[in-house]
Motif scaffolding. Structure first.
Motif, PDB file in Angstrom:
ATOM      1  N   ASP A  88       0.842  -1.197   0.000  1.00  0.00           N
ATOM      2  CA  ASP A  88       0.000   0.000   0.000  1.00  0.00           C
ATOM      3  C   ASP A  88       0.881   1.253   0.000  1.00  0.00           C
ATOM      4  O   ASP A  88       1.880   1.315   0.689  1.00  0.00           O
ATOM      5  CB  ASP A  88      -0.871  -0.033   1.270  1.00  0.00           C
ATOM      6  CG  ASP A  88      -1.968   1.021   1.268  1.00  0.00           C
ATOM      7  OD1 ASP A  88      -2.400   1.404   2.367  1.00  0.00           O
ATOM      8  OD2 ASP A  88      -2.371   1.466   0.166  1.00  0.00           O
ATOM      9  N   HIS A  89       0.536   2.260  -0.779  1.00  0.00           N
ATOM     10  CA  HIS A  89       1.223   3.560  -0.800  1.00  0.00           C
ATOM     11  C   HIS A  89       2.740   3.428  -0.923  1.00  0.00           C
ATOM     12  O   HIS A  89       3.497   3.951  -0.089  1.00  0.00           O
ATOM     13  CB  HIS A  89       0.864   4.396   0.430  1.00  0.00           C
ATOM     14  CG  HIS A  89      -0.525   4.911   0.377  1.00  0.00           C
ATOM     15  ND1 HIS A  89      -0.942   5.868  -0.525  1.00  0.00           N
ATOM     16  CD2 HIS A  89      -1.631   4.550   1.077  1.00  0.00           C
ATOM     17  CE1 HIS A  89      -2.243   6.095  -0.359  1.00  0.00           C
ATOM     18  NE2 HIS A  89      -2.686   5.303   0.610  1.00  0.00           N
ATOM     19  N   LEU A 144      -5.764  12.825  -1.751  1.00  0.00           N
ATOM     20  CA  LEU A 144      -6.779  12.495  -0.752  1.00  0.00           C
ATOM     21  C   LEU A 144      -7.020  13.690   0.172  1.00  0.00           C
ATOM     22  O   LEU A 144      -6.194  13.989   1.026  1.00  0.00           O
ATOM     23  CB  LEU A 144      -6.300  11.295   0.073  1.00  0.00           C
ATOM     24  CG  LEU A 144      -6.259   9.963  -0.657  1.00  0.00           C
ATOM     25  CD1 LEU A 144      -5.604   8.922   0.217  1.00  0.00           C
ATOM     26  CD2 LEU A 144      -7.645   9.509  -1.043  1.00  0.00           C
ATOM     27  N   HIS A 186      -7.531   9.826   4.504  1.00  0.00           N
ATOM     28  CA  HIS A 186      -7.152   8.770   5.458  1.00  0.00           C
ATOM     29  C   HIS A 186      -7.525   9.158   6.883  1.00  0.00           C
ATOM     30  O   HIS A 186      -7.694  10.327   7.192  1.00  0.00           O
ATOM     31  CB  HIS A 186      -5.635   8.556   5.401  1.00  0.00           C
ATOM     32  CG  HIS A 186      -5.184   7.886   4.156  1.00  0.00           C
ATOM     33  ND1 HIS A 186      -3.987   8.180   3.545  1.00  0.00           N
ATOM     34  CD2 HIS A 186      -5.752   6.923   3.386  1.00  0.00           C
ATOM     35  CE1 HIS A 186      -3.831   7.417   2.468  1.00  0.00           C
ATOM     36  NE2 HIS A 186      -4.899   6.649   2.351  1.00  0.00           N
ATOM     37  N   HIS A 216      -9.515   4.846  -1.630  1.00  0.00           N
ATOM     38  CA  HIS A 216      -8.693   5.013  -0.422  1.00  0.00           C
ATOM     39  C   HIS A 216      -9.506   5.792   0.610  1.00  0.00           C
ATOM     40  O   HIS A 216     -10.519   6.394   0.296  1.00  0.00           O
ATOM     41  CB  HIS A 216      -7.401   5.762  -0.756  1.00  0.00           C
ATOM     42  CG  HIS A 216      -6.367   4.890  -1.395  1.00  0.00           C
ATOM     43  ND1 HIS A 216      -5.211   4.510  -0.771  1.00  0.00           N
ATOM     44  CD2 HIS A 216      -6.340   4.301  -2.606  1.00  0.00           C
ATOM     45  CE1 HIS A 216      -4.511   3.725  -1.568  1.00  0.00           C
ATOM     46  NE2 HIS A 216      -5.170   3.591  -2.692  1.00  0.00           N
ATOM     47  N   GLY A 217      -9.042   5.731   1.872  1.00  0.00           N
ATOM     48  CA  GLY A 217      -9.740   6.478   2.924  1.00  0.00           C
ATOM     49  C   GLY A 217     -11.180   6.046   3.041  1.00  0.00           C
ATOM     50  O   GLY A 217     -12.075   6.867   3.212  1.00  0.00           O
ATOM     51  N   ASN A 259      -9.948   0.233   0.428  1.00  0.00           N
ATOM     52  CA  ASN A 259      -8.883   0.238   1.440  1.00  0.00           C
ATOM     53  C   ASN A 259      -9.430   0.559   2.829  1.00  0.00           C
ATOM     54  O   ASN A 259     -10.049   1.613   3.022  1.00  0.00           O
ATOM     55  CB  ASN A 259      -7.808   1.253   1.061  1.00  0.00           C
ATOM     56  CG  ASN A 259      -6.911   0.765  -0.064  1.00  0.00           C
ATOM     57  OD1 ASN A 259      -7.289  -0.135  -0.810  1.00  0.00           O
ATOM     58  ND2 ASN A 259      -5.714   1.343  -0.170  1.00  0.00           N
TER      59      ASN A 259
HETATM   60 ZN   LIG Z   1      -4.720   4.975   1.206  1.00  0.00          ZN
END
Ligand SMILES: [Zn+2]
Ligand SMILES: O=C(COP(=O)(O)O)N(O)CCCCO
Ligand code: NA
Length: 313
Positions: A88-89, A144, A186, A216-217, A259
């Motif tokens: 991830d990331h 994000l 996030h 995401h988040g 995620n």
């Molecule tokens: Zn993320």
């Protein structure tokens, strides 16, 4: 069995459901995730951040990556549902390379902080290397940040994904799945006001790219878990996540990988606080993590059902 993340996500995209991508930092979260997948007969995507790899390896990246691959493969090879392990990331070339060499199913190259051209170049470089050894790749477009009502339009434009750029990006890089920024962020404090995602952009990105998409988040920060943790001394004032109905709508418009880290952390710490408060004499780590693992498992099972991947193994 241990599989490639792309296989899980291509099926999800074709059949219109989503799979939670579940972050781990230790063995206990892995136990909870595996048990949830077995009980829901659902595909499992496990993911680790760069920080998790450093943590597991106690500071040594190669050791951490190898440890996670061996732990996950040991479970994957002994359960009837497909299991994938994702970086991830990924932001540092050396860490992305260690994950690929260790045997991760897929890696994210997160170069979303750079201008479009540099993000495209960085992603293309990783795709070429990863694809040469059968590893799939995720990238991110846009950044994000929660969409706040009072954010001026210009800032919206700057941070959210541009669907036309997404089409060019996917065609030029060959990336396997894409994380379009549509207003999430996030952590446990995602929105000051009401949760808002830009579904119009999401719909366009799906139409223009046709590949599996990642949100995401995406933690929901469930009210009952927050209240339970707070009843045992936690302080999560102002915690707010993505409501279930909004998540379902995101799946309808083309999200296939969701995620989820914060919800697992919240469930774990609520269970841990509850157990330790009620069992002051316990000091066996095989016992005092039990409630924590149970709550994480239940949160994951509910999310698998919500996203539609139960019985899709
Ligand atoms: Zn993320
Ligand atoms: O997008 C997510 C999940 O975000 P969250 O679970 O905080 O909503 N991740 O990539 C997980 C790791 C970063 C945040 O803890
Ligand atoms: Na990711």
């Amino acid at each position: 069995p241990y599989v490639n993340t792309k296989d899980i996500l291509e099926k999800a995209s074709k059949e219109g459901y989503a799979v939670p991508a579940l972050n781990i930092n230790n063995l206990e979260f892995l136990h909870a995730i595996i048990d949830a997948g077995i009980e829901e007969n659902a595909p499992i995507i496990i993911e680790t951040s760069e920080g998790a790899i450093k943590y597991a390896g106690n500071g040594d990246i190669r050791r951490g990556a190898q440890l996670f691959v061996s732990m996950v493969r040991a479970f994957a090879n002994t359960v009837p549902v497909p299991v994938a392990l994702h970086l991830d990331h990924g932001k540092h070339f050396n860490i992305i390379m260690e994950a690929i060499k260790a045997g991760y199913s897929s890696v994210m190259i997160d170069a979303s902080e750079y201008p479009f051209e540099k993000n495209l170049e960085e992603t293309k470089k990783i795709v070429e290397i990863a694809h040469s050894v059968g590893v799939s790749v995720e990238a991110e477009l846009g950044r994000l940040v929660g969409i706040e009502d009072n954010v001026v339009v210009a800032e919206h434009e700057a941070v959210l994904v541009d669907p036309n750029e997404a089409k060019e990006f996917v065609e030029n890089t060959g990336v396997d799945f894409l994380a379009p920024a549509i207003g999430t962020s996030h952590g446990a404090f995602k929105f000051k006001g009401e949760a808002k995602l830009d579904f119009d952009r999401l719909k366009k990105v799906k139409e223009l790219t046709g590949i599996p998409l990642v949100l995401h988040g995406a933690s929901s920060v469930p009210e009952d878990i927050v209240k339970l943790a707070e009843s045992y001394g936690a302080n999560f004032k102002g915690a707010k996540g993505v409501p279930s109905d909004i998540l379902k709508k995101a799946v309808k418009f083309g999200i296939n990988k969701v995620n989820t880290d914060t919800d697992l952390r919240m469930a774990y710490v609520a269970g841990l606080r509850e157990f330790l408060t009620n069992n002051p004499g316990e000091f066996d780590p095989r016992k005092y993590f039990k409630t924590a693992k149970e709550y994480v498992k239940e949160v994951i099972k509910a999310r698998m059902r919500l996203l539609g991947c139960s019985n899709k193994a």
